[in-house]
Scaffold this motif. Structure first.
Motif, PDB file in Angstrom:
ATOM      1  N   VAL A  23       2.595   3.435   5.824  1.00  0.00           N
ATOM      2  CA  VAL A  23       2.120   4.212   4.672  1.00  0.00           C
ATOM      3  C   VAL A  23       2.487   5.690   4.808  1.00  0.00           C
ATOM      4  O   VAL A  23       2.755   6.360   3.809  1.00  0.00           O
ATOM      5  CB  VAL A  23       0.602   4.033   4.490  1.00  0.00           C
ATOM      6  CG1 VAL A  23       0.082   4.894   3.346  1.00  0.00           C
ATOM      7  CG2 VAL A  23       0.274   2.562   4.220  1.00  0.00           C
ATOM      8  N   SER A  24       2.537   6.196   6.025  1.00  0.00           N
ATOM      9  CA  SER A  24       2.861   7.617   6.204  1.00  0.00           C
ATOM     10  C   SER A  24       4.262   7.952   5.700  1.00  0.00           C
ATOM     11  O   SER A  24       4.523   9.086   5.294  1.00  0.00           O
ATOM     12  CB  SER A  24       2.718   8.021   7.676  1.00  0.00           C
ATOM     13  OG  SER A  24       3.641   7.323   8.485  1.00  0.00           O
ATOM     14  N   LYS A  25       5.146   6.953   5.700  1.00  0.00           N
ATOM     15  CA  LYS A  25       6.491   7.200   5.164  1.00  0.00           C
ATOM     16  C   LYS A  25       6.434   7.574   3.687  1.00  0.00           C
ATOM     17  O   LYS A  25       7.284   8.321   3.193  1.00  0.00           O
ATOM     18  CB  LYS A  25       7.365   5.957   5.351  1.00  0.00           C
ATOM     19  CG  LYS A  25       7.661   5.613   6.805  1.00  0.00           C
ATOM     20  CD  LYS A  25       8.443   4.317   6.920  1.00  0.00           C
ATOM     21  CE  LYS A  25       8.686   3.931   8.372  1.00  0.00           C
ATOM     22  NZ  LYS A  25       9.384   2.620   8.478  1.00  0.00           N
ATOM     23  N   SER A  26       5.445   7.058   2.987  1.00  0.00           N
ATOM     24  CA  SER A  26       5.300   7.356   1.564  1.00  0.00           C
ATOM     25  C   SER A  26       4.744   8.747   1.320  1.00  0.00           C
ATOM     26  O   SER A  26       4.841   9.269   0.207  1.00  0.00           O
ATOM     27  CB  SER A  26       4.374   6.329   0.908  1.00  0.00           C
ATOM     28  OG  SER A  26       4.852   5.021   1.103  1.00  0.00           O
ATOM     29  N   LEU A  27       4.154   9.351   2.353  1.00  0.00           N
ATOM     30  CA  LEU A  27       3.561  10.672   2.188  1.00  0.00           C
ATOM     31  C   LEU A  27       4.563  11.789   2.422  1.00  0.00           C
ATOM     32  O   LEU A  27       4.297  12.950   2.097  1.00  0.00           O
ATOM     33  CB  LEU A  27       2.376  10.827   3.147  1.00  0.00           C
ATOM     34  CG  LEU A  27       1.234   9.823   2.947  1.00  0.00           C
ATOM     35  CD1 LEU A  27       0.140  10.057   3.977  1.00  0.00           C
ATOM     36  CD2 LEU A  27       0.665   9.916   1.545  1.00  0.00           C
ATOM     37  N   ALA A  83       0.828  -1.200   0.000  1.00  0.00           N
ATOM     38  CA  ALA A  83       0.000   0.000   0.000  1.00  0.00           C
ATOM     39  C   ALA A  83       0.866   1.256   0.000  1.00  0.00           C
ATOM     40  O   ALA A  83       0.595   2.220  -0.731  1.00  0.00           O
ATOM     41  CB  ALA A  83      -0.934   0.002   1.204  1.00  0.00           C
ATOM     42  N   GLY A  84       1.920   1.244   0.814  1.00  0.00           N
ATOM     43  CA  GLY A  84       2.813   2.399   0.865  1.00  0.00           C
ATOM     44  C   GLY A  84       3.489   2.667  -0.460  1.00  0.00           C
ATOM     45  O   GLY A  84       3.597   3.823  -0.897  1.00  0.00           O
ATOM     46  N   MET A  85       3.943   1.603  -1.126  1.00  0.00           N
ATOM     47  CA  MET A  85       4.597   1.787  -2.424  1.00  0.00           C
ATOM     48  C   MET A  85       3.625   2.329  -3.459  1.00  0.00           C
ATOM     49  O   MET A  85       3.985   3.194  -4.276  1.00  0.00           O
ATOM     50  CB  MET A  85       5.212   0.473  -2.894  1.00  0.00           C
ATOM     51  CG  MET A  85       6.455   0.055  -2.126  1.00  0.00           C
ATOM     52  SD  MET A  85       7.316  -1.371  -2.842  1.00  0.00           S
ATOM     53  CE  MET A  85       6.161  -2.694  -2.484  1.00  0.00           C
ATOM     54  N   LEU A  86       2.385   1.853  -3.426  1.00  0.00           N
ATOM     55  CA  LEU A  86       1.393   2.348  -4.378  1.00  0.00           C
ATOM     56  C   LEU A  86       1.067   3.809  -4.116  1.00  0.00           C
ATOM     57  O   LEU A  86       0.978   4.612  -5.055  1.00  0.00           O
ATOM     58  CB  LEU A  86       0.127   1.495  -4.293  1.00  0.00           C
ATOM     59  CG  LEU A  86      -1.005   1.869  -5.249  1.00  0.00           C
ATOM     60  CD1 LEU A  86      -0.535   1.910  -6.695  1.00  0.00           C
ATOM     61  CD2 LEU A  86      -2.175   0.913  -5.094  1.00  0.00           C
ATOM     62  N   VAL A  87       0.908   4.171  -2.859  1.00  0.00           N
ATOM     63  CA  VAL A  87       0.629   5.575  -2.524  1.00  0.00           C
ATOM     64  C   VAL A  87       1.764   6.474  -2.990  1.00  0.00           C
ATOM     65  O   VAL A  87       1.528   7.571  -3.523  1.00  0.00           O
ATOM     66  CB  VAL A  87       0.389   5.735  -1.010  1.00  0.00           C
ATOM     67  CG1 VAL A  87       0.419   7.207  -0.607  1.00  0.00           C
ATOM     68  CG2 VAL A  87      -0.943   5.111  -0.620  1.00  0.00           C
ATOM     69  N   SER A  88       2.999   6.023  -2.829  1.00  0.00           N
ATOM     70  CA  SER A  88       4.137   6.848  -3.250  1.00  0.00           C
ATOM     71  C   SER A  88       4.114   7.096  -4.761  1.00  0.00           C
ATOM     72  O   SER A  88       4.512   8.158  -5.225  1.00  0.00           O
ATOM     73  CB  SER A  88       5.459   6.200  -2.837  1.00  0.00           C
ATOM     74  OG  SER A  88       5.686   5.002  -3.560  1.00  0.00           O
ATOM     75  N   GLU A  89       3.622   6.111  -5.527  1.00  0.00           N
ATOM     76  CA  GLU A  89       3.536   6.276  -6.973  1.00  0.00           C
ATOM     77  C   GLU A  89       2.359   7.143  -7.386  1.00  0.00           C
ATOM     78  O   GLU A  89       2.411   7.813  -8.423  1.00  0.00           O
ATOM     79  CB  GLU A  89       3.427   4.912  -7.655  1.00  0.00           C
ATOM     80  CG  GLU A  89       4.686   4.062  -7.564  1.00  0.00           C
ATOM     81  CD  GLU A  89       4.597   2.830  -8.449  1.00  0.00           C
ATOM     82  OE1 GLU A  89       4.313   2.990  -9.649  1.00  0.00           O
ATOM     83  OE2 GLU A  89       4.797   1.717  -7.937  1.00  0.00           O
ATOM     84  N   GLU A 147       0.555  17.097   3.417  1.00  0.00           N
ATOM     85  CA  GLU A 147      -0.680  17.407   4.124  1.00  0.00           C
ATOM     86  C   GLU A 147      -1.829  16.492   3.704  1.00  0.00           C
ATOM     87  O   GLU A 147      -2.994  16.777   3.986  1.00  0.00           O
ATOM     88  CB  GLU A 147      -1.053  18.872   3.893  1.00  0.00           C
ATOM     89  CG  GLU A 147      -0.038  19.838   4.490  1.00  0.00           C
ATOM     90  CD  GLU A 147      -0.463  21.286   4.353  1.00  0.00           C
ATOM     91  OE1 GLU A 147      -1.565  21.535   3.807  1.00  0.00           O
ATOM     92  OE2 GLU A 147       0.295  22.173   4.787  1.00  0.00           O
ATOM     93  N   ILE A 148      -1.509  15.404   3.060  1.00  0.00           N
ATOM     94  CA  ILE A 148      -2.527  14.429   2.680  1.00  0.00           C
ATOM     95  C   ILE A 148      -3.083  13.771   3.943  1.00  0.00           C
ATOM     96  O   ILE A 148      -2.334  13.293   4.792  1.00  0.00           O
ATOM     97  CB  ILE A 148      -1.943  13.365   1.739  1.00  0.00           C
ATOM     98  CG1 ILE A 148      -1.490  14.004   0.423  1.00  0.00           C
ATOM     99  CG2 ILE A 148      -2.959  12.254   1.460  1.00  0.00           C
ATOM    100  CD1 ILE A 148      -0.691  13.079  -0.469  1.00  0.00           C
ATOM    101  N   GLY A 149      -4.406  13.750   4.071  1.00  0.00           N
ATOM    102  CA  GLY A 149      -5.031  13.115   5.220  1.00  0.00           C
ATOM    103  C   GLY A 149      -4.915  11.606   5.130  1.00  0.00           C
ATOM    104  O   GLY A 149      -5.185  11.017   4.083  1.00  0.00           O
ATOM    105  N   LEU A 150      -4.497  10.960   6.217  1.00  0.00           N
ATOM    106  CA  LEU A 150      -4.355   9.511   6.254  1.00  0.00           C
ATOM    107  C   LEU A 150      -5.318   8.954   7.294  1.00  0.00           C
ATOM    108  O   LEU A 150      -5.262   9.320   8.463  1.00  0.00           O
ATOM    109  CB  LEU A 150      -2.917   9.127   6.594  1.00  0.00           C
ATOM    110  CG  LEU A 150      -2.564   7.638   6.568  1.00  0.00           C
ATOM    111  CD1 LEU A 150      -2.854   7.016   5.214  1.00  0.00           C
ATOM    112  CD2 LEU A 150      -1.088   7.431   6.950  1.00  0.00           C
TER     113      LEU A 150
END
Length: 259
Positions: free
Chosen positions: A234-238, A200-206, A242-245
């Motif tokens: 996942v927050s590491k990918s942000l 999930a984190g890798m996808l969010v980063s992309e 300021e994206i809400g998680l």
């Protein structure tokens, strides 16, 4: 709920015991999946001041019971149209009679009122599982839960979303060191299973752009994950953006997120 010119999103339930996501805008109030009992979905809707009588559609992503359990009951009780693929419908044993049934196909967009719905194929151990994007008035919601791998097709459909509702099912270490039997661990981490927090984190980063405002982590395993681990990964990918998680919970509805 008042008529909205942009999207409102509220997870009603997410996890192996039941899944349902409420999405509304303009004249439409839609349930994406209805995997709790009809009574429980009504209760959770009313808990966030949403009237089940105002639902205009139920969309089913695949036939597993944690996604369809209450769909037939709600459809009959409130005269709600059900949208589903033909193969998924044929695989559903508990839907019962549906008076207002509409078939869609992955890869073929369709409209509900003024919302453009684009279903796309995902990799999961179901007959014809689908992810979805919903677009209206320049806003886009991307929904992808219950998938084992992230394909280029998935990325293509989810790009430029303003809200992502995305699976973060398990922490790999918790899964492998947990009590599940080996065959179930292999199923979960396989190509037709479920995405991990790392996936999930890798996808969010992309997919992260200036247009992405909210990420909702969904379908967390109660045994092989916890909200703190999912959020931390996942927050590491942000990158402190300021994206809400947010985390969709299994036991109660979340807050209503508006665009």
């Amino acid at each position: 709920m008042k008529k909205n010119k942009s999207f409102c999103v509220c997870p009603l339930a997410s996890g192996s015991k039941g899944n349902s996501l409420f999405v509304s805008c303009h004249n439409s109030s839609i349930l994406i999946d209805a995997g709790l009992s009809g009574i429980e979905i009504e209760r959770r809707l009313k808990a966030v001041n949403i009237s089940p009588e105002n639902l205009t559609a139920i969309i089913i992503t695949h036939e597993h019971s944690d996604h369809v359990k209450g769909a037939g009951i709600l459809s009959r009780r409130f005269d709600i149209p059900v949208y589903i693929t033909q193969k998924t419908y044929e695989a559903c044993s508990g839907l019962g009679r549906i008076e207002d049934l509409h078939f869609f196909e992955c890869g073929t967009p369709f409209k509900l009122d003024q919302i453009l719905i684009s279903p796309f194929s995902i990799s999961h151990d179901a007959k014809d599982p689908s992810g979805l994007t919903l677009e209206y008035n320049g806003h886009k919601i991307g929904i992808a839960t219950d998938l084992g791998i992230v394909t280029s097709l998935v990325k293509e459909h989810l790009k430029n979303s303003n809200i992502l509702y995305l699976e973060a099912n398990h922490d790999p270490d918790m899964l492998m060191n947990g009590s599940y039997p080996w065959h179930l661990k292999q199923r979960i981490k396989g190509r037709t299973g479920h995405l991990s927090n790392l996936d999930a984190g890798m996808l969010v980063s992309e997919l992260k752009t200036d247009d992405l405002k909210h990420v909702i982590l969904a379908h967390l395993s109660e045994e092989n994950n916890c909200p703190q681990k999912a959020v931390k990964t996942v927050s590491k990918s942000l990158n402190a953006s300021e994206i809400g998680l947010h985390v969709a919970r299994p036991d109660q509805p979340g807050t209503i997120i508006k665009l």
